[in-house]
Design an enzyme around this catalytic site. Structure first.
Site, PDB file in Angstrom:
ATOM      1  N   LYS A   1       0.844  -1.196   0.000  1.00 46.44           N
ATOM      2  CA  LYS A   1       0.000   0.000   0.000  1.00 46.44           C
ATOM      3  C   LYS A   1       0.887   1.257   0.000  1.00 46.44           C
ATOM      4  O   LYS A   1       1.886   1.298  -0.685  1.00 46.44           O
ATOM      5  CB  LYS A   1      -0.982  -0.054   1.179  1.00 46.44           C
ATOM      6  CG  LYS A   1      -1.911  -1.259   1.061  1.00 46.44           C
ATOM      7  CD  LYS A   1      -2.785  -1.474   2.269  1.00 46.44           C
ATOM      8  CE  LYS A   1      -2.050  -2.192   3.359  1.00 46.44           C
ATOM      9  NZ  LYS A   1      -2.920  -2.731   4.410  1.00 46.44           N
TER      10      LYS A   1
ATOM     11  N   ASP B   1      -5.136  -7.623   9.621  1.00 47.95           N
ATOM     12  CA  ASP B   1      -6.528  -7.124   9.668  1.00 47.95           C
ATOM     13  C   ASP B   1      -7.553  -8.171   9.221  1.00 47.95           C
ATOM     14  O   ASP B   1      -8.679  -8.200   9.719  1.00 47.95           O
ATOM     15  CB  ASP B   1      -6.684  -5.816   8.872  1.00 47.95           C
ATOM     16  CG  ASP B   1      -6.157  -5.892   7.444  1.00 47.95           C
ATOM     17  OD1 ASP B   1      -5.550  -6.916   7.068  1.00 47.95           O
ATOM     18  OD2 ASP B   1      -6.333  -4.907   6.691  1.00 47.95           O
TER      19      ASP B   1
HETATM   20  C1  BGC Z   1      -1.453  -6.411   2.932  1.00 44.15           C
HETATM   21  C2  BGC Z   1      -2.258  -7.370   3.770  1.00 44.15           C
HETATM   22  C3  BGC Z   1      -3.531  -6.699   4.260  1.00 44.15           C
HETATM   23  C4  BGC Z   1      -4.290  -6.101   3.097  1.00 44.15           C
HETATM   24  C5  BGC Z   1      -5.567  -5.390   3.525  1.00 44.15           C
HETATM   25  C6  BGC Z   1      -2.309  -5.796   1.845  1.00 44.15           C
HETATM   26  O1  BGC Z   1      -1.596  -4.830   1.155  1.00 44.15           O
HETATM   27  O2  BGC Z   1      -0.355  -7.065   2.343  1.00 44.15           O
HETATM   28  O3  BGC Z   1      -1.503  -7.849   4.870  1.00 44.15           O
HETATM   29  O4  BGC Z   1      -4.331  -7.665   4.914  1.00 44.15           O
HETATM   30  O5  BGC Z   1      -3.453  -5.189   2.414  1.00 44.15           O
HETATM   31  O6  BGC Z   1      -5.311  -4.356   4.405  1.00 44.15           O
END
Ligand code: BGC
Length: 477
Positions: free
Chosen positions: A164, A200
């Site tokens: 992200k 999460d």
């Molecule tokens: C992460 C995950 C997370 C998901 C939703 C992804 O970019 O790698 O660990 O659960 O985003 O937040």
């Protein structure tokens, strides 16, 4: 009128949209590929190279409603950072949020050093404890950290990579619990008890599990996307043990990172990937989640304008700026009643010279991109529920998935589209969708509570810091 306007441009724009339309057959193929990747990720020798990481979470039981006590929860990974004070009340079978605080994380900090980030977290927690008069206590803490982590224990969690909007230096390859504790100790004005690390998706599954015992899948479709589910321990080759189940964090966002989705990637997906802060990784996520959907739409609109199919062949500075077409606009433009009106307002705000046909075309583009996202999620969810069904030797599986995330919650028809496609792709599974009530906060507390009662913490820590947590012999698996 709408249809008269639509007929002509639709014919011309279809060649741009066609690559985004995935047939049921294609989705089935995608599901078969993911099925193979799940197995590769679980394998003892194949998991190192696996695109879908299938990370053990050391959460072995879903809640059975006998947990209780007071907890702190931290939530990092969405748009904001949050601190919560949570009480798990056994008698009423509920988790009560006593209070919480939101701290924003400035963009520079998301791209700064790890030390700065963890100091900021420790400061935010410190201010919260002060305001709640809790500084003298050492409460157990659930840390919802929504990034791929290799968990060694429930309280030892190595960050594999940022995803992200985050990219802080010095954190990848490190134990996040250690970094948090070090930051707290640098301050020296308060301490925390045992820590449980939670993705999460796991928090979401657990918070729904408290209300619905058959909730064994957690799914997030927000800034990022991911899912977890209860797998038979005997299939998790990296973890010892034959009996019972463990929650696996699939990290399905990484699906396709080995090139397995090449045939469905468009030129626009390639640009989104190349201009992201983490090129080459989280291919599946970049086709689905909120961090990227607006950008895909923007790139399409730019191309169509340049090819003289939109806005009289003109663009605008805003339209040419990455990130300026926000994902929330997609939801607003697809609103059934006010959508076209919203489209017009948004296009005006973006400085575009639009006519009514343009607004219809933009809506069609949004609809195509959000549909692809929903249908890809459906294919992945179908793969997981089918796997649970086959694992248990069942001809028919009834299960519940706890869901959270802005895309799922806020888009006007995303959830319907996803559910309709899952029904077609997993006809032998009857899936109930439960929107989680604050999974990242309350769910983290649940995991911490369950951790304290089911021997997933080292024995020295079980219940030690939280006498209210009830010990329990048997766990529901
Ligand atoms: C992460 C995950 C997370 C998901 C939703 C992804 O970019 O790698 O660990 O659960 O985003 O937040």
């Amino acid at each position: 009128n709408y249809h008269k306007h639509m007929r002509q441009p639709q014919r011309n724009v279809e060649k741009y949209l066609e690559p985004f339309r995935l047939s049921l057959e294609k989705l089935k193929e995608v599901s078969v590929r993911l099925k193979k990747d799940l197995i590769r990720g679980l394998g003892k020798h194949s998991h190192h190279r696996a695109a879908v990481k299938m990370l053990p979470t050391f959460v072995r039981a879903t809640p059975d409603g006998t947990e209780k006590g007071d907890y702190l929860a931290l939530d990092l990974g969405g748009t904001n950072f949050r601190v919560l004070y949570v009480r798990v009340v056994e008698e009423q079978q509920k988790v009560v949020k006593m209070d919480s605080k939101i701290c924003s994380i400035p963009q520079e900090m998301m791209l700064g050093t790890g030390e700065q980030l963890f100091d900021h977290i420790a400061q935010c927690l410190g201010e919260f404890l002060e305001s709640q008069d809790l500084k003298g206590q050492t409460l157990p803490l659930g840390f919802t950290f929504s990034f791929p982590c290799e968990q060694k224990e429930i309280d030892k969690s190595i960050l594999i990579r940022w995803t992200k909007g985050f990219s802080c230096s010095g954190v990848e390859g490190q134990d996040v619990v250690k970094l948090l504790k070090e930051a707290i100790h640098r301050r020296g004005d308060y301490d925390i008890g045992s820590v449980a690390m939670v993705n999460d998706t796991v928090g979401t599954m657990m918070s729904c599990g408290y209300r619905d015992q058959s909730c064994e899948i957690g799914m997030i479709i927000g800034t990022g996307t991911n899912a977890c589910y209860m797998e038979e321990i005997k299939n998790v080759k990296r973890v010892e043990g034959e009996d019972g189940r463990m929650c696996i964090n699939t990290e399905w966002g990484g699906f396709g990172d080995d090139g397995s989705l090449k045939d469905i990637l468009t030129e626009f997906d390639e640009v989104v990937d190349q201009t992201s802060i983490n090129p080459g990784v989280h291919t599946f996520e970049k086709m689905i989640s909120g961090m990227y959907l607006g950008e895909i739409v923007r790139l399409l609109l730019v191309k169509m304008a340049e090819d003289k199919l939109l806005f009289k062949g003109e663009t605008s500075e805003a339209l040419l700026t990455p990130g300026q077409f926000e994902t929330k606009y997609i939801s607003e433009i697809e609103e059934p009643d006010s959508g076209l009106e919203n489209a017009q307002k948004i296009l005006t705000a973006l400085g575009l010279n639009w006519d009514p046909v343009d607004a219809c075309v933009v809506r069609l583009v949004c609809d195509t991109i959000s549909s692809r996202s929903a249908r890809l999620c459906a294919a992945a969810l179908a793969t997981i529920s089918n796997r649970i069904r086959v694992n248990r030797g069942l001809d028919h599986l009834k299960t519940t998935v706890g869901v959270d995330g802005t895309v799922y919650r806020k888009h006007p028809n995303f959830s319907e589209e996803l559910q309709a496609a899952v029904r077609l792709l997993a006809p032998k599974c009857d899936i109930t969708f439960l929107v989680s009530e604050d999974g990242s906060g309350k769910g983290a507390a649940m995991v911490t509570a369950v951790a304290q009662t089911t021997c997933i913490l080292p024995p020295s820590q079980q219940g030690a810091t939280n006498p209210a947590a009830k010990k329990k012999k048997s766990v529901r698996t």
